[in-house]
Design an enzyme around this catalytic site. Sequence first.
Site: not given
Ligand code: GLC
Length: 638
Positions: A280, A322
């Site tokens: 993440d 991500e």
């Molecule tokens: C990523 C997740 C998102 C979250 C962010 C903070 O982008 O996909 O949902 O709010 O990280 O953890």
Amino acid sequence: MMEKKMIEALPHLKGTTVQMESYANRKAATSSYLKSLYDKVYINHPERKNCFSNLLKQLDQAHASRPGALKLKDEEKRQNIDRPWFLSHELCGMSMYVDRFFGSLQLMQKELNYFQNLGVNFLHLMPLFESPKNESDGGYAVSNYRKVDKRFGTLHDLENLQKEMQDKGMYLMLDIVLNHTSQRHEWAEKARAGEKKYQDYFYFFNDRTIPDELEKTMPEIFPESSPGNFTYVPGLDKWVMTVFHNYQWDLNFSNPEVFNEMIDVILFYANLGVDVVRIDAPAFIWKKIGTNCQNLDEAHTLLQLIKSCVQLATPGMALLAEAIVSPAEIMKYFGEGNSATKECDLAYNATQMALSWDALATGDIRVMLAAQSAILKKPFGTTWLTYTRCHDDIGLGYDDETISHAGFQPYAHRKFIKNYYSGKYPNSPATGALFSVNEATGDARISGTLASLCGLEKALETHDRAEIKLSISKIMLMQSLSFFIGGIPVLFYGDEKGYCNQYDFLTDPDKSYDNRWMHRPVIKDDVTETEAAILQKTKRLIQIRKQLPVIADLKNLTWVNTENNHVAAFLRAWEDERVYCLFNFSDQPQRLSWYIFKQHGLRPAQLKDHWTHQEFMVGKDQDHFELLPYQFSILESV
Ligand code: GLC
């Protein structure tokens, strides 16, 4: 010494033998590389040597405690080194909230046949680990990385689910929330209680001097609900860095102890049988004054370090970045230059996702095509996670130059798209909302389900049968592009049935400040006629993908010039197989010359459309064939 073992864990290989690669050999081959990466980041840290030797011990332990069945699975995944398992056309994923779909992990385990019937064999379970109910960010504010939140069940339930999925030949993806913890994590609580060791796990500042300096160049992620990047901690009279929500404290990766702690968690997940760990927000893990604190070199080195630790101790687990950043920056998460393929194995194709929404709103494919040269640079052996929607908002993250290159004015173009999807544009069929509007910069992202953004919500409200049909065509057009463009398509749960937005979040104080909840549905037991029809079509799309080995991500695609600004087309080719995928993004029928099939090498004589079952003889260049509004075709040369 190579050891031979009989495979028992993997149904399709049961009874065959594999050569087990020895851990000692792997360690000998990688430890100096590991050390060089560690030194690159931590060379000036006084505890570097100790921390590195601790890291090696952690890796030994993780490998020693890896269950035998997973070690065998690692070997199986390694068997075909030229064709990593995650490139396969037989994979199709879904991402979901376990509680909003099934209620709990135990209930989910009983319902795995839902996915099997649909053809979905790769599941991304949204964060399951403990997270404070009222400050959870959908689970992305973790207060305990090793304890499953009781809303979902127990760790034991998760282990059982994983085993059952493995027996059924399904793959599991879980998140590691690397950039921050909840302010209720034990480390944060200890820091708040004044323990220096744990204060060093975060970024604390005695006054606003450095925060103010950093704020000059750091963008805001949630400007409406959580403006700024720092939060005052009254008990300590200090400021702590909080890039996302004010309850998510950024971890300080310039401290090697933090890195070691997080590696331990990652390997813990690997030993639960996770096949892909979704990293993440990796873009944010390194901060530096004078930069936007995203995509920095050190962040990449840390990811390479994570990759090599995983490859050594728990090699079957792949890494997904991500990184929802600009197109050129996304590519760097696969590794660049000498580090190509040594970073993340997969990345979200966020660029393509956003561009598809651009094409759908404008009915014009030029911006989408203008961005492709960046996307096509993906190194062999890595792949995309392709998607139309996920739990997050849609950010129009492609560059202004791309828009200009396609002949549009960037500001006006983005404004149109945001208005189109948030319902502000007159006669727009879409129902969505703007998310994280930044009044200062004019930036905003978009929330809404696939179906609502494709017009189904409005069409159902007005009982307009023609519009319902048209919006279903748009839904399938968007899904098909994501299914055939290369990578693992991951459906967002609910979209397989065309769920529309749900608005109950507005009455829940824990969610009402975040309109992304409108597209995170609670699944109902009953299925409407329209939902059943969409489900059936989605299932067929998955079947088609699985029948076509040429769709495996073994080679980048070739774009076909359709001489038509409304129709995108690409060729997927491998050995003798050739499949042309065509997508009409306009609300009008479009005519295309048969010539388009002759642009790239072999000229097909006959084409079979897997979607409509029609067969065509390829006509003369001056003759045309037609695509209906929002029609797509998956044409195999026969
Ligand atoms: C990523 C997740 C998102 C979250 C962010 C903070 O982008 O996909 O949902 O709010 O990280 O953890």
